[in-house]
Design a protein around this motif. Structure first.
Motif, PDB file in Angstrom:
ATOM      1  N   VAL A   1      39.054  38.454  40.493  1.00  0.00           N
ATOM      2  CA  VAL A   1      39.718  39.435  39.623  1.00  0.00           C
ATOM      3  C   VAL A   1      40.287  38.736  38.390  1.00  0.00           C
ATOM      4  CG1 VAL A   1      41.718  40.967  39.435  1.00  0.00           C
ATOM      5  CG2 VAL A   1      40.206  41.115  41.429  1.00  0.00           C
TER       6      VAL A   1
ATOM      7  N   VAL B   1      37.423  47.198  40.313  1.00  0.00           N
ATOM      8  CA  VAL B   1      36.784  46.614  41.488  1.00  0.00           C
ATOM      9  C   VAL B   1      36.066  47.757  42.199  1.00  0.00           C
ATOM     10  CG1 VAL B   1      37.122  45.391  43.663  1.00  0.00           C
ATOM     11  CG2 VAL B   1      38.563  44.842  41.691  1.00  0.00           C
TER      12      VAL B   1
ATOM     13  N   ILE C   1      40.696  50.397  41.861  1.00  0.00           N
ATOM     14  CA  ILE C   1      39.787  50.221  43.002  1.00  0.00           C
ATOM     15  C   ILE C   1      38.955  51.483  43.190  1.00  0.00           C
ATOM     16  CG2 ILE C   1      39.636  49.847  45.498  1.00  0.00           C
ATOM     17  CD1 ILE C   1      42.336  48.419  45.349  1.00  0.00           C
TER      18      ILE C   1
ATOM     19  N   VAL D   1      38.787  36.796  46.351  1.00  0.00           N
ATOM     20  CA  VAL D   1      38.869  38.075  45.637  1.00  0.00           C
ATOM     21  C   VAL D   1      39.886  37.988  44.500  1.00  0.00           C
ATOM     22  CG1 VAL D   1      39.442  40.520  45.830  1.00  0.00           C
ATOM     23  CG2 VAL D   1      38.139  39.400  47.655  1.00  0.00           C
TER      24      VAL D   1
ATOM     25  N   LEU E   1      32.191  44.704  44.691  1.00  0.00           N
ATOM     26  CA  LEU E   1      32.590  44.185  45.999  1.00  0.00           C
ATOM     27  C   LEU E   1      31.879  45.054  47.022  1.00  0.00           C
ATOM     28  CD1 LEU E   1      34.424  42.024  47.256  1.00  0.00           C
ATOM     29  CD2 LEU E   1      36.252  43.718  47.328  1.00  0.00           C
TER      30      LEU E   1
ATOM     31  N   LEU F   1      34.006  44.304  38.677  1.00  0.00           N
ATOM     32  CA  LEU F   1      33.710  43.381  39.764  1.00  0.00           C
ATOM     33  C   LEU F   1      33.158  44.193  40.926  1.00  0.00           C
ATOM     34  CD1 LEU F   1      33.935  40.619  41.265  1.00  0.00           C
ATOM     35  CD2 LEU F   1      36.287  41.266  41.840  1.00  0.00           C
TER      36      LEU F   1
END
Length: 234
Positions: free
Chosen positions: A124, A61, A15, A120, A90, A88
């Protein structure tokens, strides 16, 4: 190089977001899934390549609005250093330009913050499996934007360049050096060098050969239509 999913029973996620509370909530949502593990967090993309090498995620992410290196630029860099690693996005951004910039940079998915937990998790899993995913509101905007592009007249190949920079790039693509470009455009060599530097920055290239390759791929660098007519006979 990132591991493949087959190397582990779980999807390993990294993340990257500068808001600690959002990272914490996202981590909790991802870790709650039996098939997903969050292996690391970061508040910016400054040392992202090192972190990827250390943690070997299957998916990154990432927020688009990061401090320092923007998310879209981080995606582009990851595409060069770890081409098989999907990203991804976000983000809070509802701006179409941000969306298209993320896609051009190589993002595999784009979700707006506020998407539900299941959306979400599904995203993923989809990008980890090699697919692409966009939230329903994002998909609609992509379709509308593409429809508008089809209806619109073709624009210049590099809209980020000024008219003068486009002229310089065209001559660079023809193989002209700075001195010859200065003569043809009636400019000083210093002005040409400054234009070339700005072109490199806007095209995200480090070398003249890279700029030439991009320009020729876009159709620049062709000789003038009457070049053959002006050529003296052999």
């Amino acid at each position: 190089m990132a591991d493949t999913i087959e190397d582990h029973s779980h999807i390993r996620v990294l993340i990257v977001d500068d808001h600690p509370l959002f990272r914490s909530g996202l981590r909790a949502a991802l870790d709650s899934a039996a098939d997903i593990d969050v292996v690391a967090e970061a508040g910016d993309a400054e040392a992202l390549d090192v972190l990827v090498d250390e943690t070997r995620p299957h998916v990154v992410v990432m927020d688009a609005g990061l401090p320092g290196i923007p998310g879209t630029e981080a995606v582009r860099r990851l595409g060069s250093s770890h081409p098989s690693l999907p990203v991804l996005m976000l983000t809070m951004s509802q701006d179409d330009d941000d969306l298209l910039a993320a896609l051009r940079a190589g993002a595999r998915g784009y979700l707006v913050k506020g998407s539900g937990r299941e959306a979400v998790l599904s995203a993923v899993r989809t990008v980890a499996a090699g697919g692409a995913v966009f939230g329903p509101e994002v998909a609609g905007r992509i379709a509308a934007r593409l429809a508008g592009v089809r209806r619109a007249a073709p624009g210049p190949p590099f809209p980020e360049l000024t008219q003068r920079e486009a002229e310089v790039l065209d001559l660079v693509a023809r193989g002209h050096d700075n001195r010859r470009i200065a003569r043809e455009l009636v400019l000083s060599e210093k002005t040409v060098r400054n234009n070339v530097s700005r072109i490199f920055a806007k095209l995200h290239v480090a070398h003249r050969a890279e700029a030439v390759s991009q320009a020729r791929d876009a159709g620049l660098g062709a000789p003038p239509p009457d070049a053959t007519a002006r050529r003296p006979p052999a």
